[in-house]
Design a protein around this motif. Structure first.
Motif, PDB file in Angstrom:
ATOM      1  N   THR B 252     127.976 -75.297 -70.500  1.00  0.00           N
ATOM      2  CA  THR B 252     128.492 -74.908 -71.807  1.00  0.00           C
ATOM      3  C   THR B 252     129.765 -75.647 -72.205  1.00  0.00           C
ATOM      4  O   THR B 252     129.778 -76.427 -73.151  1.00  0.00           O
ATOM      5  N   MET B 253     130.820 -75.413 -71.466  1.00  0.00           N
ATOM      6  CA  MET B 253     132.132 -75.809 -71.965  1.00  0.00           C
ATOM      7  C   MET B 253     132.286 -77.313 -72.111  1.00  0.00           C
ATOM      8  O   MET B 253     132.758 -77.801 -73.123  1.00  0.00           O
ATOM      9  N   ALA B 254     131.866 -78.057 -71.089  1.00  0.00           N
ATOM     10  CA  ALA B 254     132.051 -79.506 -71.146  1.00  0.00           C
ATOM     11  C   ALA B 254     131.343 -80.086 -72.359  1.00  0.00           C
ATOM     12  O   ALA B 254     131.872 -80.952 -73.051  1.00  0.00           O
ATOM     13  N   VAL B 255     130.149 -79.580 -72.638  1.00  0.00           N
ATOM     14  CA  VAL B 255     129.378 -80.088 -73.761  1.00  0.00           C
ATOM     15  C   VAL B 255     130.001 -79.650 -75.083  1.00  0.00           C
ATOM     16  O   VAL B 255     130.079 -80.424 -76.033  1.00  0.00           O
ATOM     17  N   THR B 256     130.467 -78.405 -75.143  1.00  0.00           N
ATOM     18  CA  THR B 256     131.039 -77.892 -76.386  1.00  0.00           C
ATOM     19  C   THR B 256     132.172 -78.787 -76.893  1.00  0.00           C
ATOM     20  O   THR B 256     132.332 -78.986 -78.087  1.00  0.00           O
ATOM     21  N   PHE B 257     132.951 -79.345 -75.960  1.00  0.00           N
ATOM     22  CA  PHE B 257     134.048 -80.217 -76.357  1.00  0.00           C
ATOM     23  C   PHE B 257     133.572 -81.492 -77.046  1.00  0.00           C
ATOM     24  O   PHE B 257     134.217 -81.976 -77.959  1.00  0.00           O
ATOM     25  N   VAL B 258     132.484 -82.075 -76.564  1.00  0.00           N
ATOM     26  CA  VAL B 258     132.176 -83.441 -76.980  1.00  0.00           C
ATOM     27  C   VAL B 258     130.867 -83.592 -77.761  1.00  0.00           C
ATOM     28  O   VAL B 258     130.493 -84.714 -78.101  1.00  0.00           O
ATOM     29  N   ILE B 259     130.169 -82.498 -78.063  1.00  0.00           N
ATOM     30  CA  ILE B 259     128.867 -82.661 -78.708  1.00  0.00           C
ATOM     31  C   ILE B 259     129.001 -82.812 -80.223  1.00  0.00           C
ATOM     32  O   ILE B 259     128.193 -83.458 -80.874  1.00  0.00           O
ATOM     33  N   GLY B 260     130.030 -82.212 -80.819  1.00  0.00           N
ATOM     34  CA  GLY B 260     130.243 -82.406 -82.252  1.00  0.00           C
ATOM     35  C   GLY B 260     129.725 -81.296 -83.148  1.00  0.00           C
ATOM     36  O   GLY B 260     130.046 -81.247 -84.325  1.00  0.00           O
ATOM     37  N   ASN B 261     128.918 -80.390 -82.604  1.00  0.00           N
ATOM     38  CA  ASN B 261     128.445 -79.218 -83.351  1.00  0.00           C
ATOM     39  C   ASN B 261     127.858 -79.522 -84.715  1.00  0.00           C
ATOM     40  O   ASN B 261     128.353 -79.068 -85.743  1.00  0.00           O
ATOM     41  N   ALA B 262     126.841 -80.330 -84.743  1.00  0.00           N
ATOM     42  CA  ALA B 262     126.146 -80.591 -85.994  1.00  0.00           C
ATOM     43  C   ALA B 262     124.711 -80.115 -85.829  1.00  0.00           C
ATOM     44  O   ALA B 262     123.997 -80.576 -84.947  1.00  0.00           O
ATOM     45  N   HIS B 263     124.313 -79.181 -86.698  1.00  0.00           N
ATOM     46  CA  HIS B 263     122.963 -78.628 -86.594  1.00  0.00           C
ATOM     47  C   HIS B 263     121.962 -79.539 -87.264  1.00  0.00           C
ATOM     48  O   HIS B 263     121.409 -79.217 -88.307  1.00  0.00           O
ATOM     49  N   ARG B 264     121.753 -80.711 -86.706  1.00  0.00           N
ATOM     50  CA  ARG B 264     120.707 -81.551 -87.259  1.00  0.00           C
ATOM     51  C   ARG B 264     120.144 -82.417 -86.147  1.00  0.00           C
ATOM     52  O   ARG B 264     120.774 -82.618 -85.104  1.00  0.00           O
ATOM     53  N   PRO B 272     126.655 -86.871 -83.837  1.00  0.00           N
ATOM     54  CA  PRO B 272     126.992 -85.527 -83.381  1.00  0.00           C
ATOM     55  C   PRO B 272     125.741 -84.645 -83.417  1.00  0.00           C
ATOM     56  O   PRO B 272     124.881 -84.830 -84.278  1.00  0.00           O
ATOM     57  N   ALA B 273     125.654 -83.719 -82.490  1.00  0.00           N
ATOM     58  CA  ALA B 273     124.484 -82.837 -82.430  1.00  0.00           C
ATOM     59  C   ALA B 273     124.986 -81.483 -81.946  1.00  0.00           C
ATOM     60  O   ALA B 273     126.177 -81.189 -82.056  1.00  0.00           O
ATOM     61  N   THR B 274     124.091 -80.677 -81.414  1.00  0.00           N
ATOM     62  CA  THR B 274     124.540 -79.432 -80.792  1.00  0.00           C
ATOM     63  C   THR B 274     123.549 -79.055 -79.699  1.00  0.00           C
ATOM     64  O   THR B 274     122.431 -79.572 -79.672  1.00  0.00           O
ATOM     65  N   THR B 279     126.310 -74.064 -79.229  1.00  0.00           N
ATOM     66  CA  THR B 279     126.215 -73.267 -80.450  1.00  0.00           C
ATOM     67  C   THR B 279     126.704 -71.844 -80.200  1.00  0.00           C
ATOM     68  O   THR B 279     127.504 -71.300 -80.978  1.00  0.00           O
ATOM     69  N   ILE B 280     126.249 -71.246 -79.099  1.00  0.00           N
ATOM     70  CA  ILE B 280     126.671 -69.874 -78.802  1.00  0.00           C
ATOM     71  C   ILE B 280     128.184 -69.830 -78.606  1.00  0.00           C
ATOM     72  O   ILE B 280     128.874 -68.985 -79.185  1.00  0.00           O
ATOM     73  N   ALA B 281     128.711 -70.761 -77.806  1.00  0.00           N
ATOM     74  CA  ALA B 281     130.138 -70.742 -77.504  1.00  0.00           C
ATOM     75  C   ALA B 281     130.973 -70.907 -78.765  1.00  0.00           C
ATOM     76  O   ALA B 281     132.013 -70.286 -78.921  1.00  0.00           O
TER      77      ALA B 281
END
Lengths: 283, 327
Positions: B252-264, B272-274, B279-281
């Motif tokens: 969770t955490m490592a990815v949450t920092f660098v994934i960019g949180n884009a729902h596409r 960027p993706a998610t 997403t939950i975090a």
């Protein structure tokens, strides 16, 4: 003759190529990790000062420390270990002693191994549904329960493994002088496996002291000093998460310093834990 | 003589009492340990039930389309899990593709090539690294790796593959630094210690006589590894890889920092993706409305089911290795 020599040559060449690649893999792995630890030391050390351990987390753009976060982490870790350890040790005892050959043990071992590697954010969601939603608010106690659930599988696993290493002759000797089973377990098996069980507990502390995901929506966060277990409580990992993603330089610096503190704590715990059992492996 | 005979019933009585007391305590202790063992089962069952209950609203609202819809819109309350599922699978798959050759290489290095005095320290270093919290990898990825990729590596790759069909959409710009590929690299370094230490452990189960007989007929180190060690430990290596995959999927955490949180869903690895866990975090504490929360729990349920299956397969494979070595 020449084909044999060239075959030999090509095999030798292939061997040296593959072995070079293996050495390179080890080099890449170690260098990569050295880079991470180096950056952590470099960025974290510059922010270490007394204020980190004596002041509260600051509002944006202000200087401050991490005291309430460190306190919260310690409190929730202690409760988590105190709740999780007895359950883990008892379950491990059942699997290695009373139920060593029972079907239940096989099933529990399998499920426990899955819990051991289950994503910790799932545990966070579980505790949210179990405690936060019925209680209506986030609380430190919910965070501690989430951590306890992470402690259990680690302790179960090491307790069972360590009790299984105790020679049966010791148990038979205990039984032969008329001691009932629980006395044999308490005074013989536990004593023989003590260092191993303690190792498991220390490793579980190392694991939960850096966990962020299960605390995000159980204990939440708190910018102020709070020792109320029924209210949201700050913790080091969640604070790091919040501060690192912020645009404020002071917060980012505190995040690096906090990351350094966690890493050093975890490494120290793991090395200490391994040194307890390491001597036996050397024989 | 007669005094002893008179005392006997009393002695026998107190002995019976002691034995009864022992039996009772033993039964209590037995029951407690058994209850604790059953609690472990209850925990996993509780996780499954609570996730299912929590996600019921979302699942009954969206039905099967929850799995196939890409939209994630808190305003109109239309939620679909496809983008996070895609991100989770792609990042984990790339991470495994990078980590497995490296991990096996390091394991070969440790078992065959490494000088003996260095084996324990390096092996221990690998195991210690498995214990470093994921948030540390995350903060490093965000502040060190992502800027480096953004300014140095990504512009170069984008311009290098610019005119090549296929590759140009896989590595399409602009260089954000954060995104699918960055997350994959962080995940790779995180699962590397797991894969390495399990591979090394199963390599150690190969009977020396097998390796020695291969060396005896003149095989090179590589040939011994390729033809004897790896075939002998194939199931164990697969188990280790699956275990690493399970970790990568749920990380969770490592990815949450660098994934960019884009729902596409984007074909570019630089976009960027998610992921499910990110997403939950990111959104759980801010989710407004029951349906939003329920959709996030439903994401958790999907993740739980996927990782449960992967981990179950991994454990099954590793159990088969254990059974063979009689451990």
């Amino acid at each position: 003759m020449s084909t044999a020599t060239s075959l030999h040559q090509s095999r030798k060449r292939k061997n040296s190529v593959m072995m070079t690649l293996c050495v390179a893999a080890a080099g890449i792995g170690l260098a990569w990790l050295a880079l991470i630890l180096g950056a952590l030391l470099y960025k974290g050390l510059s922010g270490v000062n007394l204020a980190v351990f004596t002041e509260m987390t600051p509002p944006p753009g202000d200087s401050g420390g991490l005291l309430n976060a460190i306190y919260g982490s310690i409190v929730m870790t202690i409760i988590g270990v105190v709740v999780g350890t007895p359950i883990g040790v008892l379950a491990g005892t059942y699997m290695a002693e009373y139920g060593r050959f029972s079907k239940l043990t096989t099933v529990v071992r399998f499920i426990n191994d899955i819990l051991l590697s289950a994503p910790s954010i799932i545990i966070g969601l579980f505790v949210y549904e179990l405690m936060v939603r019925p209680m209506g608010h986030f609380s430190a106690i919910a965070g501690a329960v989430a951590l306890a659930i992470l402690v259990i599988p680690v302790v179960v696993r090491t307790t069972e493994d360590m009790l299984n290493l105790v020679p049966n002759a010791l148990r038979e000797a205990g039984t032969a002088i008329g001691a009932p089973r629980w006395v044999v377990i308490k005074s013989v098996a536990y004593r023989a496996a003590l260092s191993g069980i303690v190792t498991g507990i220390l490793l579980s502390i190392a694991r939960i002291s850096g966990e962020t995901a299960p605390l995000l929506f159980t204990a939440l966060n708190n910018q102020f000093w709070s020792s109320n277990l029924n209210a949201p409580m700050a913790s080091l990992p969640v604070t790091i998460f919040q501060f690192a993603l912020s645009p404020y330089e002071e917060w980012q610096q505190l995040a690096w310093t906090g990351a350094l503190i966690i890493t050093l704590t975890v490494l120290a715990l793991s090395i200490f834990a391994r040194s307890l059992t390491g001597r036996r492996e050397d024989k | 003589m007669s005094a002893v005979q008179e005392a006997l019933p009393a002695i026998r009585g107190s002995r019976d009492a002691t034995v009864r007391r022992f039996a009772l305590t033993d039964a209590i202790f037995h029951g407690m340990t058994r209850a604790a063992a059953i609690l472990v089962l209850v925990l996993l069952g509780g996780v499954a039930i609570s996730l299912f209950a929590g996600s019921w609203q979302a699942l009954s609202t969206f039905g099967f389309s929850f799995l196939t819809s890409e939209s994630w819109n808190p305003v109109t309350e239309k939620f679909g899990a496809l983008a996070p599922i895609y991100g989770t699978i792609i990042t984990s798959a790339i991470a495994i593709l990078i980590a497995v050759p490296l991990g096996i290489g390091i394991a070969i290095f440790l078992t065959e090539l490494c000088p003996r005095p260095l084996r324990r320290p390096i092996g221990m270093a690998v195991e210690l690294l498995a214990g470093i919290p994921s948030i540390i990898y995350g903060i490093w990825g965000l502040f060190v790796l992502a800027p480096f990729l953004q300014t140095t590596v990504q512009p170069f790759i984008i311009s290098a593959f610019h005119g090549i069909p296929g590759l140009n959409s896989l590595f399409a710009g602009p260089p954000y630094g954060i995104g699918l590929l960055t997350s994959s690299l962080i995940l790779a370094i995180m699962v590397l210690p797991f894969i390495t230490s399990i591979t090394k452990d199963v390599f150690d189960t190969v009977p020396p006589v097998l390796k020695e007989s291969a060396y005896g007929i003149g095989c090179t180190t590589w040939e011994v590894t390729r033809r004897v060690v790896i075939p002998y430990t194939r199931i164990g290596i697969m188990g280790g890889v699956m275990l690493g995959l399970g970790r990568a999927l749920g990380e969770t955490m490592a990815v949450t920092f660098v994934i960019g949180n884009a729902h596409r869903i984007s074909t570019s690895l630089f976009a960027p993706a998610t992921t499910i866990s990110a997403t939950i975090a990111n959104e759980f504490t801010e989710a407004v409305g029951d349906l939003y929360t329920s959709s996030l729990v439903a994401l958790g349920l999907i993740l739980f089911v996927i990782t449960f299956l992967i981990l179950a397969i991994a454990r099954y494979m590793l159990m088969r290795i254990d059974a063979r070595t009689g451990a």
